[in-house]
Design a protein around this motif. Structure first.
Motif, PDB file in Angstrom:
ATOM      1  N   LEU A  80      -6.265   9.986   9.787  1.00 33.47           N
ATOM      2  CA  LEU A  80      -4.931   9.549   9.361  1.00 33.47           C
ATOM      3  C   LEU A  80      -4.931   8.204   8.642  1.00 33.47           C
ATOM      4  N   ILE A  81      -5.893   7.351   8.961  1.00 33.91           N
ATOM      5  CA  ILE A  81      -5.907   6.000   8.383  1.00 33.91           C
ATOM      6  C   ILE A  81      -5.890   6.017   6.850  1.00 33.91           C
ATOM      7  N   PRO A  82      -6.724   6.849   6.177  1.00 32.49           N
ATOM      8  CA  PRO A  82      -6.672   6.836   4.704  1.00 32.49           C
ATOM      9  C   PRO A  82      -5.296   7.192   4.153  1.00 32.49           C
ATOM     10  N   LEU A  83      -4.625   8.162   4.778  1.00 34.44           N
ATOM     11  CA  LEU A  83      -3.298   8.548   4.310  1.00 34.44           C
ATOM     12  C   LEU A  83      -2.283   7.429   4.539  1.00 34.44           C
ATOM     13  N   ALA A  84      -2.388   6.758   5.690  1.00 31.17           N
ATOM     14  CA  ALA A  84      -1.479   5.644   5.971  1.00 31.17           C
ATOM     15  C   ALA A  84      -1.682   4.512   4.969  1.00 31.17           C
ATOM     16  N   LEU A  85      -2.924   4.257   4.603  1.00 33.62           N
ATOM     17  CA  LEU A  85      -3.223   3.206   3.620  1.00 33.62           C
ATOM     18  C   LEU A  85      -2.690   3.573   2.236  1.00 33.62           C
ATOM     19  N   ILE A  86      -2.879   4.824   1.843  1.00 33.05           N
ATOM     20  CA  ILE A  86      -2.349   5.283   0.554  1.00 33.05           C
ATOM     21  C   ILE A  86      -0.834   5.170   0.542  1.00 33.05           C
ATOM     22  N   GLY A  87      -0.212   5.585   1.648  1.00 34.55           N
ATOM     23  CA  GLY A  87       1.242   5.500   1.747  1.00 34.55           C
ATOM     24  C   GLY A  87       1.734   4.062   1.687  1.00 34.55           C
ATOM     25  N   THR A 141       0.922  15.371  11.791  1.00 39.98           N
ATOM     26  CA  THR A 141       0.426  13.998  11.700  1.00 39.98           C
ATOM     27  C   THR A 141      -0.031  13.594  10.296  1.00 39.98           C
ATOM     28  N   LEU A 142      -0.588  14.514   9.528  1.00 42.91           N
ATOM     29  CA  LEU A 142      -1.074  14.144   8.188  1.00 42.91           C
ATOM     30  C   LEU A 142       0.074  13.691   7.273  1.00 42.91           C
ATOM     31  N   PRO A 143       1.113  14.527   7.098  1.00 36.57           N
ATOM     32  CA  PRO A 143       2.239  14.042   6.282  1.00 36.57           C
ATOM     33  C   PRO A 143       3.002  12.906   6.968  1.00 36.57           C
ATOM     34  N   GLY A 144       3.024  12.934   8.316  1.00 39.74           N
ATOM     35  CA  GLY A 144       3.712  11.868   9.049  1.00 39.74           C
ATOM     36  C   GLY A 144       3.087  10.510   8.795  1.00 39.74           C
ATOM     37  N   ALA A 145       1.751  10.447   8.815  1.00 41.03           N
ATOM     38  CA  ALA A 145       1.050   9.182   8.560  1.00 41.03           C
ATOM     39  C   ALA A 145       1.310   8.689   7.143  1.00 41.03           C
ATOM     40  N   LEU A 146       1.347   9.609   6.192  1.00 41.56           N
ATOM     41  CA  LEU A 146       1.609   9.233   4.801  1.00 41.56           C
ATOM     42  C   LEU A 146       3.024   8.676   4.642  1.00 41.56           C
ATOM     43  N   ILE A 147       4.009   9.366   5.220  1.00 40.29           N
ATOM     44  CA  ILE A 147       5.409   8.953   5.091  1.00 40.29           C
ATOM     45  C   ILE A 147       5.647   7.609   5.783  1.00 40.29           C
ATOM     46  N   THR A 183      -3.809   1.284  16.258  1.00 41.56           N
ATOM     47  CA  THR A 183      -4.993   1.397  15.417  1.00 41.56           C
ATOM     48  C   THR A 183      -4.611   1.652  13.964  1.00 41.56           C
ATOM     49  N   ILE A 184      -3.680   2.568  13.745  1.00 40.32           N
ATOM     50  CA  ILE A 184      -3.245   2.856  12.378  1.00 40.32           C
ATOM     51  C   ILE A 184      -2.503   1.658  11.794  1.00 40.32           C
ATOM     52  N   ASN A 185      -1.675   1.013  12.632  1.00 43.12           N
ATOM     53  CA  ASN A 185      -0.929  -0.159  12.176  1.00 43.12           C
ATOM     54  C   ASN A 185      -1.871  -1.308  11.799  1.00 43.12           C
ATOM     55  N   PHE A 186      -2.981  -1.427  12.528  1.00 40.36           N
ATOM     56  CA  PHE A 186      -3.966  -2.448  12.168  1.00 40.36           C
ATOM     57  C   PHE A 186      -4.520  -2.178  10.772  1.00 40.36           C
TER      58      PHE A 186
END
Length: 251
Positions: A80-87, A141-147, A183-186
């Motif tokens: 999920l981290i890469p998607l969160a970073l892209i988002g 979770t994949l689209p959720g992390a991106l959004i 972790t994702i927020n970091f």
């Protein structure tokens, strides 16, 4: 331009500690630190950049604690981290073209609804029912992390709170949901920090000591969450939802 003196740390350090504690348990620490930096007299650009400097200390400290105790699902989070970073990068880009104030009321109402759902369902988030990397898990979770990543880069307040809800929705108890969210927020905080570092707006003499205080609070908050369990996290979560919603709706 007004330049604050070192006396601002007399209230900045304890508030940073408190924000770190709260953020490690239930998210929402930025609702304390960002207004504090504005109150000190920093410009909006300085406040946002310095807040990200502080945030990497706090979210990093909490992440280490949850990771070491096994409260982070590494297989899922690393996807999920890469998607969160892209988002997050996309959100930071979009903020140039759309007024974020347009969405404050909508997001405030949504986060109140999320909090009500969590508290109304007595068993929600109290038991760990995570089924693993199933199709349903990834579909949520994949689209959720991106959004949520887009939201973090675009507006920000309550990002950790939304992430916790996402992880609880797929079956994690609230302690593990908090560990995954931190972790994702970091990762998103680190990405934003590098972006703001280029801009040169960080007030280092404020951000570094407050960041250390934030990390100390996050260490204690993560330890407390793991010690007291999901029921404690759930009620802290409810309080943070109200705090975040108040900031979005009334500031």
């Amino acid at each position: 331009m007004f330049t604050p003196g070192p006396e601002v740390l007399l209230y900045g350090l304890p508030l940073a500690f408190l924000a770190g504690f709260i953020d490690a348990v239930a998210g929402g620490g930025g609702t304390i630190t960002l207004p504090t930096l504005f109150f000190m007299g920093l410009s909006p650009a300085q406040a946002v950049a310095t807040n990200k400097l502080m945030a990497i200390f706090g979210s990093g400290s909490a992440t280490v604690q949850y990771w070491r105790k096994g409260h982070v699902d590494r297989a899922l989070v690393l996807r999920l981290i890469p998607l969160a970073l892209i988002g997050s990068a996309l959100g930071a880009f979009l903020v140039r073209f759309v007024d974020p104030n347009t969405f404050r009321t909508l997001v405030g109402v949504v986060i109140l609804g999320v909090g009500a759902l969590v508290l109304a369902n007595k068993r929600f988030g109290l038991e760990d029912r995570y089924p693993g990397l199933t199709n349903r898990t990834l579909a949520l979770t994949l689209p959720g992390a991106l959004i949520i990543g887009v939201y973090d880069g675009f507006l920000g307040p309550g990002t950790g709170t939304f992430l916790m809800f996402l992880f609880a929705l797929v079956g994690f108890n609230l302690v593990r949901a908090s560990g995954n969210a931190r972790t994702i927020n970091f990762a998103t905080n680190l990405g934003a920090f590098l972006f703001f570092l280029i801009g040169g707006q960080m007030v280092w003499w404020i951000g570094l000591p407050m960041g250390l205080a934030n990390a100390a609070g996050a260490y204690l908050g993560a330890r407390m969450a793991m010690l007291r369990g999901s029921a404690f996290v759930k009620w802290m979560y409810g309080g943070i939802v109200l705090l975040v919603a108040a900031r979005l709706l009334f500031t």
